[in-house]
Design a protein around this motif. Structure first.
Motif, PDB file in Angstrom:
ATOM      1  N   GLU A   6      47.214  31.268 -76.688  1.00 52.61           N
ATOM      2  CA  GLU A   6      46.252  30.762 -75.710  1.00 52.61           C
ATOM      3  C   GLU A   6      44.865  30.761 -76.334  1.00 52.61           C
ATOM      4  O   GLU A   6      44.416  31.764 -76.886  1.00 52.61           O
ATOM      5  N   LEU A  46      50.938  23.504 -74.218  1.00 57.76           N
ATOM      6  CA  LEU A  46      51.294  23.929 -72.867  1.00 57.76           C
ATOM      7  C   LEU A  46      50.016  23.879 -72.049  1.00 57.76           C
ATOM      8  O   LEU A  46      48.998  24.467 -72.447  1.00 57.76           O
ATOM      9  N   LYS A 117      48.189  26.742 -75.995  1.00 58.37           N
ATOM     10  CA  LYS A 117      47.826  26.578 -74.587  1.00 58.37           C
ATOM     11  C   LYS A 117      46.320  26.562 -74.456  1.00 58.37           C
ATOM     12  O   LYS A 117      45.642  27.447 -74.951  1.00 58.37           O
ATOM     13  N   SER A 124      47.779  30.809 -66.602  1.00 55.45           N
ATOM     14  CA  SER A 124      47.455  31.943 -67.468  1.00 55.45           C
ATOM     15  C   SER A 124      47.815  33.267 -66.807  1.00 55.45           C
ATOM     16  O   SER A 124      48.308  34.180 -67.467  1.00 55.45           O
TER      17      SER A 124
END
Length: 180
Positions: A6, A46, A117, A124
């Protein structure tokens, strides 16, 4: 097994909303190089619905010929949404059907490079709660937004392990962290 990475922009006061408003003055060559490293180490994105809609409205309109733009436009995108229908998805997107947690687990088990992501929101939180993110790259910008959605606001305590820190001349500090 693929890693889920992320990448999130955040101000020093914890705001993640509207990075185009406060982040642009810091987008320089170091920023671009680090972002490209994350993107080119990945072979899929993503995204939550809001990030997907925002990105899908901008990235495909950018001129071809830039490596980063060409890469992000060509990559498969997996979108977590309870309202977006597959027939409405564009930009190489697949809407994850059913249990998003299980769908992400299946994606991670497939052969391939990292899954990147972007965006921070309810997806999240779901990924954090289910320990599905392997690394966080929190880009802390030397700016104060004052108001706006905050990173993981209202969440329970979660401990992370610092893996690395990268400091840019612009003042951006990227903390690379992993769940404990």
């Amino acid at each position: 097994m693929r890693k889920l990475i992320e990448s999130t922009f955040v101000t020093t006061d914890g705001v993640i909303a509207e990075p185009h408003r406060w982040g642009a003055p810091y987008w320089d060559n170091e920023h671009t190089d680090y972002a490209a490293g994350l993107l080119f180490a990945s072979d899929a994105l993503l995204l939550g619905r809001e990030t997907y809609i925002g990105f899908a409205g901008v990235w495909p309109t950018r001129p071809a010929g830039d490596e980063y733009t060409d890469r992000i436009n060509a990559m498969p995108k997996y979108v977590a949404s309870q309202t977006l229908r597959q027939e409405d998805a564009t930009w190489n997107a697949t809407v994850l059907q059913g249990d998003v947690t299980e769908a992400v687990r299946v994606l991670k088990e497939q052969d391939g490079a990292d899954i990147l992501k972007f965006g921070t929101g309810s997806l999240s939180h779901l990924l954090l709660d289910n320990k599905l993110v392997d690394e966080y790259h929190f880009w802390i910008f030397p700016t104060i937004a004052g108001t706006g959605t905050r990173l993981f606001e209202g969440r329970d305590v979660s401990h992370l392990e610092l893996l690395d820190t990268t400091t840019f001349e612009s003042g951006i500090v990227v903390h690379r962290l992993a769940p404990r």
